[in-house]
Write a protein that holds these residues in place. Structure first.
Motif, PDB file in Angstrom:
ATOM      1  N   ILE A  34     -12.779  40.045 -11.430  1.00 21.65           N
ATOM      2  CA  ILE A  34     -11.731  40.344 -12.406  1.00 21.65           C
ATOM      3  C   ILE A  34     -12.277  40.354 -13.827  1.00 21.65           C
ATOM      4  O   ILE A  34     -12.943  39.416 -14.258  1.00 21.65           O
ATOM      5  N   GLN A  35     -11.973  41.416 -14.548  1.00 25.51           N
ATOM      6  CA  GLN A  35     -12.308  41.501 -15.974  1.00 25.51           C
ATOM      7  C   GLN A  35     -11.061  41.081 -16.759  1.00 25.51           C
ATOM      8  O   GLN A  35     -10.214  41.900 -17.100  1.00 25.51           O
ATOM      9  N   TRP A  36     -10.982  39.789 -16.996  1.00 25.26           N
ATOM     10  CA  TRP A  36      -9.773  39.178 -17.542  1.00 25.26           C
ATOM     11  C   TRP A  36      -9.356  39.743 -18.891  1.00 25.26           C
ATOM     12  O   TRP A  36      -8.160  39.893 -19.157  1.00 25.26           O
ATOM     13  N   ASP A  37     -10.311  40.044 -19.755  1.00 23.37           N
ATOM     14  CA  ASP A  37      -9.958  40.516 -21.097  1.00 23.37           C
ATOM     15  C   ASP A  37      -9.284  41.886 -21.095  1.00 23.37           C
ATOM     16  O   ASP A  37      -8.680  42.275 -22.093  1.00 23.37           O
ATOM     17  N   LEU A  38      -9.386  42.614 -20.006  1.00 25.42           N
ATOM     18  CA  LEU A  38      -8.772  43.937 -19.927  1.00 25.42           C
ATOM     19  C   LEU A  38      -7.363  43.886 -19.343  1.00 25.42           C
ATOM     20  O   LEU A  38      -6.654  44.891 -19.350  1.00 25.42           O
ATOM     21  N   GLY A  39      -6.952  42.744 -18.850  1.00 25.43           N
ATOM     22  CA  GLY A  39      -5.650  42.613 -18.216  1.00 25.43           C
ATOM     23  C   GLY A  39      -4.527  42.435 -19.212  1.00 25.43           C
ATOM     24  O   GLY A  39      -4.716  42.458 -20.430  1.00 25.43           O
ATOM     25  N   ALA A  40      -3.331  42.254 -18.676  1.00 28.44           N
ATOM     26  CA  ALA A  40      -2.148  41.994 -19.495  1.00 28.44           C
ATOM     27  C   ALA A  40      -1.295  40.970 -18.760  1.00 28.44           C
ATOM     28  O   ALA A  40      -1.167  41.022 -17.536  1.00 28.44           O
ATOM     29  N   TYR A  41      -0.710  40.062 -19.525  1.00 26.20           N
ATOM     30  CA  TYR A  41      -0.123  38.851 -18.958  1.00 26.20           C
ATOM     31  C   TYR A  41       1.260  38.581 -19.539  1.00 26.20           C
ATOM     32  O   TYR A  41       1.659  39.188 -20.526  1.00 26.20           O
ATOM     33  N   GLY A  42       1.938  37.621 -18.930  1.00 25.18           N
ATOM     34  CA  GLY A  42       3.310  37.297 -19.281  1.00 25.18           C
ATOM     35  C   GLY A  42       3.561  36.969 -20.735  1.00 25.18           C
ATOM     36  O   GLY A  42       4.674  37.119 -21.215  1.00 25.18           O
ATOM     37  N   GLU A  43       2.542  36.549 -21.454  1.00 24.32           N
ATOM     38  CA  GLU A  43       2.723  36.260 -22.871  1.00 24.32           C
ATOM     39  C   GLU A  43       2.541  37.499 -23.748  1.00 24.32           C
ATOM     40  O   GLU A  43       2.809  37.465 -24.949  1.00 24.32           O
ATOM     41  N   ASP A  44       2.094  38.609 -23.138  1.00 26.75           N
ATOM     42  CA  ASP A  44       1.775  39.802 -23.922  1.00 26.75           C
ATOM     43  C   ASP A  44       2.957  40.740 -24.143  1.00 26.75           C
ATOM     44  O   ASP A  44       2.978  41.478 -25.129  1.00 26.75           O
ATOM     45  N   ALA A  45       3.901  40.774 -23.233  1.00 29.43           N
ATOM     46  CA  ALA A  45       5.063  41.667 -23.349  1.00 29.43           C
ATOM     47  C   ALA A  45       6.137  41.197 -22.382  1.00 29.43           C
ATOM     48  O   ALA A  45       5.836  40.514 -21.404  1.00 29.43           O
ATOM     49  N   ASP A  46       7.361  41.580 -22.648  1.00 27.44           N
ATOM     50  CA  ASP A  46       8.468  41.191 -21.777  1.00 27.44           C
ATOM     51  C   ASP A  46       8.587  42.092 -20.548  1.00 27.44           C
ATOM     52  O   ASP A  46       8.957  41.632 -19.481  1.00 27.44           O
ATOM     53  N   GLU A  47       8.315  43.366 -20.699  1.00 26.59           N
ATOM     54  CA  GLU A  47       8.497  44.333 -19.625  1.00 26.59           C
ATOM     55  C   GLU A  47       7.174  44.611 -18.915  1.00 26.59           C
ATOM     56  O   GLU A  47       6.151  44.827 -19.558  1.00 26.59           O
ATOM     57  N   ARG A  48       7.216  44.653 -17.587  1.00 32.50           N
ATOM     58  CA  ARG A  48       5.997  44.892 -16.812  1.00 32.50           C
ATOM     59  C   ARG A  48       5.368  46.250 -17.115  1.00 32.50           C
ATOM     60  O   ARG A  48       4.157  46.378 -17.148  1.00 32.50           O
ATOM     61  N   ALA A  49       6.175  47.278 -17.325  1.00 38.92           N
ATOM     62  CA  ALA A  49       5.604  48.591 -17.647  1.00 38.92           C
ATOM     63  C   ALA A  49       4.788  48.510 -18.941  1.00 38.92           C
ATOM     64  O   ALA A  49       3.733  49.134 -19.059  1.00 38.92           O
ATOM     65  N   ASN A  50       5.261  47.731 -19.896  1.00 46.22           N
ATOM     66  CA  ASN A  50       4.508  47.559 -21.146  1.00 46.22           C
ATOM     67  C   ASN A  50       3.209  46.798 -20.902  1.00 46.22           C
ATOM     68  O   ASN A  50       2.203  47.036 -21.580  1.00 46.22           O
TER      69      ASN A  50
END
Length: 181
Positions: A99-115
């Motif tokens: 896993i390349q963690w820095d390229l991911g997106a997580y629950g603290e980054d946006a409210d909507e999963r599509a975002n």
């Protein structure tokens, strides 16, 4: 009485905010950040329990390893969990290596999963959505223009994943050749 917001398909930030609202409590971003830190600490403390109570999906490690061997394939995580919790969960089952963690997106980054999907595409170098594939148990990527391979092992059934627009639906990950196809 204890009440929790609906948790299926939404991010930790929304769950936190909506649960607090159900109890008449207003929250700030700082409140969520303190909650997220406490949540991560609890996961660290109980990581052994994760391994005792849970398990990796059969075939998941093999699929990750096979994908890691494909030139040009980048693997990351898009999840409603906060990053620290996602890291702990995947490490508990030895699924964190590729896993390349820095390229991911997580629950603290946006409210909507599509975002979250769009953010991960941006972090990976503004990848065109049609050049990515989301493999998971929710159809979140479809709203971001990313083809989804639905895996009917979570909260969504195969029928629900089909209806939500998954390009393909698999019952599980046990057939690595089928997943790779």
């Amino acid at each position: 009485m204890r009440t929790q917001a609906r948790i299926d398909g939404i991010t930790e930030a929304v769950i936190f905010r909506e649960t607090a609202r159900l109890h008449g409590i207003g929250t700030t971003r700082r409140d969520f950040e303190r909650f997220a830190a406490a949540l991560a600490a609890a996961h660290v403390e109980h990581a052994a329990g994760l391994r005792e109570r849970g398990h990796a999906l059969p075939g998941a490690a093999l699929v990750l390893d096979r994908l890691a061997a494909v030139p040009g394939v980048v693997q990351t995580v898009v999840t409603g969990n906060v990053r620290a919790v996602a890291e702990i969960k995947l490490a508990a089952f030895d699924l964190d290596r590729p896993i390349q963690w820095d390229l991911g997106a997580y629950g603290e980054d946006a409210d909507e999963r599509a975002n979250l999907v769009l953010l991960a595409l941006h972090r990976a170098g503004d990848v065109d959505p049609t050049e990515a594939v989301l493999l998971g148990d929710t159809p979140a990527g479809r709203d971001a223009g990313v083809p989804v391979i639905g895996v009917a092992t979570g909260g969504s059934s195969a029928e629900e994943l089909h209806e939500a627009g998954a390009a393909r639906v698999l019952p599980d990950l046990t057939d690595a050749d089928r997943v790779m196809e």
